[in-house]
Design a protein around this motif. Sequence first.
Motif, PDB file in Angstrom:
ATOM      1  N   ARG A  22      43.513  28.755  47.622  1.00 12.91           N
ATOM      2  CA  ARG A  22      43.959  29.795  46.697  1.00 12.91           C
ATOM      3  C   ARG A  22      44.187  29.238  45.295  1.00 12.91           C
ATOM      4  O   ARG A  22      44.622  28.096  45.132  1.00 12.91           O
ATOM      5  N   TRP A  24      46.378  29.368  42.133  1.00  6.81           N
ATOM      6  CA  TRP A  24      47.750  29.808  41.869  1.00  6.81           C
ATOM      7  C   TRP A  24      47.946  30.287  40.435  1.00  6.81           C
ATOM      8  O   TRP A  24      48.681  31.212  40.174  1.00  6.81           O
ATOM      9  N   ARG A 267      52.572  46.237  46.414  1.00  4.99           N
ATOM     10  CA  ARG A 267      53.099  44.986  46.968  1.00  4.99           C
ATOM     11  C   ARG A 267      53.600  44.112  45.817  1.00  4.99           C
ATOM     12  O   ARG A 267      53.459  44.471  44.654  1.00  4.99           O
ATOM     13  N   ALA A 285      50.060  41.498  44.727  1.00  8.29           N
ATOM     14  CA  ALA A 285      49.582  41.194  46.071  1.00  8.29           C
ATOM     15  C   ALA A 285      48.812  42.360  46.680  1.00  8.29           C
ATOM     16  O   ALA A 285      48.323  42.257  47.792  1.00  8.29           O
ATOM     17  N   ASP A 286      48.707  43.477  45.950  1.00  5.30           N
ATOM     18  CA  ASP A 286      47.875  44.575  46.456  1.00  5.30           C
ATOM     19  C   ASP A 286      46.441  44.478  45.934  1.00  5.30           C
ATOM     20  O   ASP A 286      45.684  45.453  46.002  1.00  5.30           O
ATOM     21  N   ASP A 287      46.067  43.316  45.415  1.00  9.19           N
ATOM     22  CA  ASP A 287      44.709  42.983  44.967  1.00  9.19           C
ATOM     23  C   ASP A 287      44.272  43.733  43.704  1.00  9.19           C
ATOM     24  O   ASP A 287      43.105  43.685  43.335  1.00  9.19           O
ATOM     25  N   ASP A 316      39.474  39.987  46.372  1.00 10.55           N
ATOM     26  CA  ASP A 316      39.530  40.260  47.808  1.00 10.55           C
ATOM     27  C   ASP A 316      40.909  40.009  48.395  1.00 10.55           C
ATOM     28  O   ASP A 316      41.211  40.455  49.504  1.00 10.55           O
ATOM     29  N   MET A 317      41.724  39.244  47.690  1.00 11.10           N
ATOM     30  CA  MET A 317      43.064  38.926  48.202  1.00 11.10           C
ATOM     31  C   MET A 317      44.076  38.999  47.046  1.00 11.10           C
ATOM     32  O   MET A 317      43.727  39.405  45.937  1.00 11.10           O
ATOM     33  N   ASP A 318      45.330  38.591  47.334  1.00 12.88           N
ATOM     34  CA  ASP A 318      46.410  38.645  46.337  1.00 12.88           C
ATOM     35  C   ASP A 318      45.980  38.090  44.979  1.00 12.88           C
ATOM     36  O   ASP A 318      45.273  37.083  44.911  1.00 12.88           O
ATOM     37  N   ASN A 320      47.346  36.128  41.839  1.00 13.23           N
ATOM     38  CA  ASN A 320      48.507  35.294  41.548  1.00 13.23           C
ATOM     39  C   ASN A 320      48.785  35.146  40.063  1.00 13.23           C
ATOM     40  O   ASN A 320      49.903  34.821  39.671  1.00 13.23           O
ATOM     41  N   ASP A 337      44.203  34.478  45.583  1.00 12.17           N
ATOM     42  CA  ASP A 337      44.219  33.810  46.884  1.00 12.17           C
ATOM     43  C   ASP A 337      42.816  33.658  47.465  1.00 12.17           C
ATOM     44  O   ASP A 337      42.598  32.831  48.347  1.00 12.17           O
TER      45      ASP A 337
END
Lengths: 350, 251
Positions: A22, A24, A267, A285-287, A316-318, A320, A337
């Motif tokens: 991931r 950061w 999120r 975190a809801d992309d 596709d993911m969180d 950051n 992520d």
Amino acid sequence: MDLLDGNLELKEVQKLQGHTDRVWSLAWNPATTATDVPAVFASCSGDKTVRIWEQSPSTRSWDCKAVLEETHTRTVRSCAWSPSGKLLATASFDATTAIWENVGGDFECVSTLEGHENEVKSLCWNASGSLLATCGRDKTVWIWEVMPGNEFECLQVLQGHTQDVKMVQWHPTMDILFSCSYDNTVKVWWSEDADGDWSCVQTLGESSNGHSSTVWSLSFNAKGDKLVTCSDDLTLKIWEADIIRMQSGDGYAPWNHLCTLSGYHDRTVFSVHWSRDGIIASGAADDAIRLFVESKDGLMNGPSYQLLFKKEKAHDMDINSVQWCPGEKHLLASASDDGTIKLWELATLP
Amino acid sequence: MVSGLINANPVVYEKKERRLRNLATLPDEYAVEPIDQQEIFDILFLLFFLLLISFHYASYCYLIFLTFLNHIRDIKDPEHPYSLEELKVITEDAIEVDHERSYVRVTFTPTVEHCSMATVIGLCLRVKLMRSLPSRYKMDIRVAPGTHATEAAVNKQLNDKERVAAALENPNLLDMVDEWPNLKHQLLENVKIRTSAKKKKTNEMDELISAKSIINVVTLLSDNIRDVGRDLGKSIGIETTKSSRVKWGIS
């Protein structure tokens, strides 16, 4: 361009792959955003490396110019360029902070700052580049003075947070330090006289309309009189202070809660960044990436902010980290992520 | 060194019996419906069912669900080598899945109110889920409301991905997760030794794994587990006291 009138689109310019874990955090080099210098930014990752990305002046595409590895032994959590753009500082879960210098295109680790008991989570240079602040899971914030010869001397260890400190950020023009924490608060650290000790002059907590869960990040507007914070409580909060009074030396001017942007995020909001021309970007975190601006019709009851644009499934993911490029007006970089970094251009549709 | 367990006599519940379903209900299953918890737990049937409708949209979602149910139902409470399902730490009602939103929520019940291993159990649930679910899935792991003295603090820790990421860089945690099948193996080995000493047949294993024999074995292993728990606690910010019991570093 008048953003509120146009049909906006956040156009994906490029997707950068290379990190094997991931991503950061990322940081634009402030010295490379002039028109004649190719833009550069750094990204750091759970794969223990830092990557330097540069835009080719001819093709406008982005390439990885360097991989900084074999220095940190655990996740590199965040990175920050000094205002001159000559030094890059990186904070790692291995409890150290590394300082890198660009020597003829190669990055060399010129200094390692030890002192935190465990994970270092964030770091920030002050406006003049004379001070570096770091924070971590040991609940402390450290202020380091930059000495000649790449030496760093710890000036003070600030204690006050009751849980790990997630992020530190200096005010863009004055030496006021802000720290946000797992203890749901933002603390403001200030030194009344130039050589004195820093002390906590204000705590923005739940009792002062603050957040009800971990505060992950904060960012200032261009003038430095407003501040936005984002949190695990799914909200953004805007704060305001009488910065003119402080600049004229009339003592500390407290920050007051201006408004709360709730109901937008699904999120945890991990990152928030205010562009120079007033667009707040958030990464969660809801992309999704969301953009907010001050709305024109809210002036009766004080300023209010509205959602300008929402990019669903930006990654596709969180997400950051989101960071506006300081030079080119509407270029945004996001780190996720999913191991990728994406560059976005905010454009108006015809 | 404390030799006893924090919860020496856990209440052990029977595992839910896996029964074969009447095939007459099959036609109803062709419709895309919200996942029915009972169907999901009917593992054998569903595996069969999946083969039948493998082209159907829903099958993928069921498959995902099955994959991780198979993972989490076998996770061990670090204090007791019963599976979490047997201890009622995890039950089918405690798992919510929304496949359209790619979302999973697992609610677990620590074996006692002050169970110091709650964070460890929760972390292990998270690791197992992370390994078995497609990466787009979002998950929340939480302690059942009212079952833990520091419920909010545990939930906050378990869902802070930065702290989880830091904890997962601790080799002890990953070792522990990977070791769990070995604990079971050691348990069986131990029972074997006892059995042969008593000259009983080893194929009567099921009867021999009584609560008492398990607790005996766990007592042997518990020091090791507690050390791992303590290291792990340190890595995620839990302080420990002299008695080596884990105490919450949360005020």
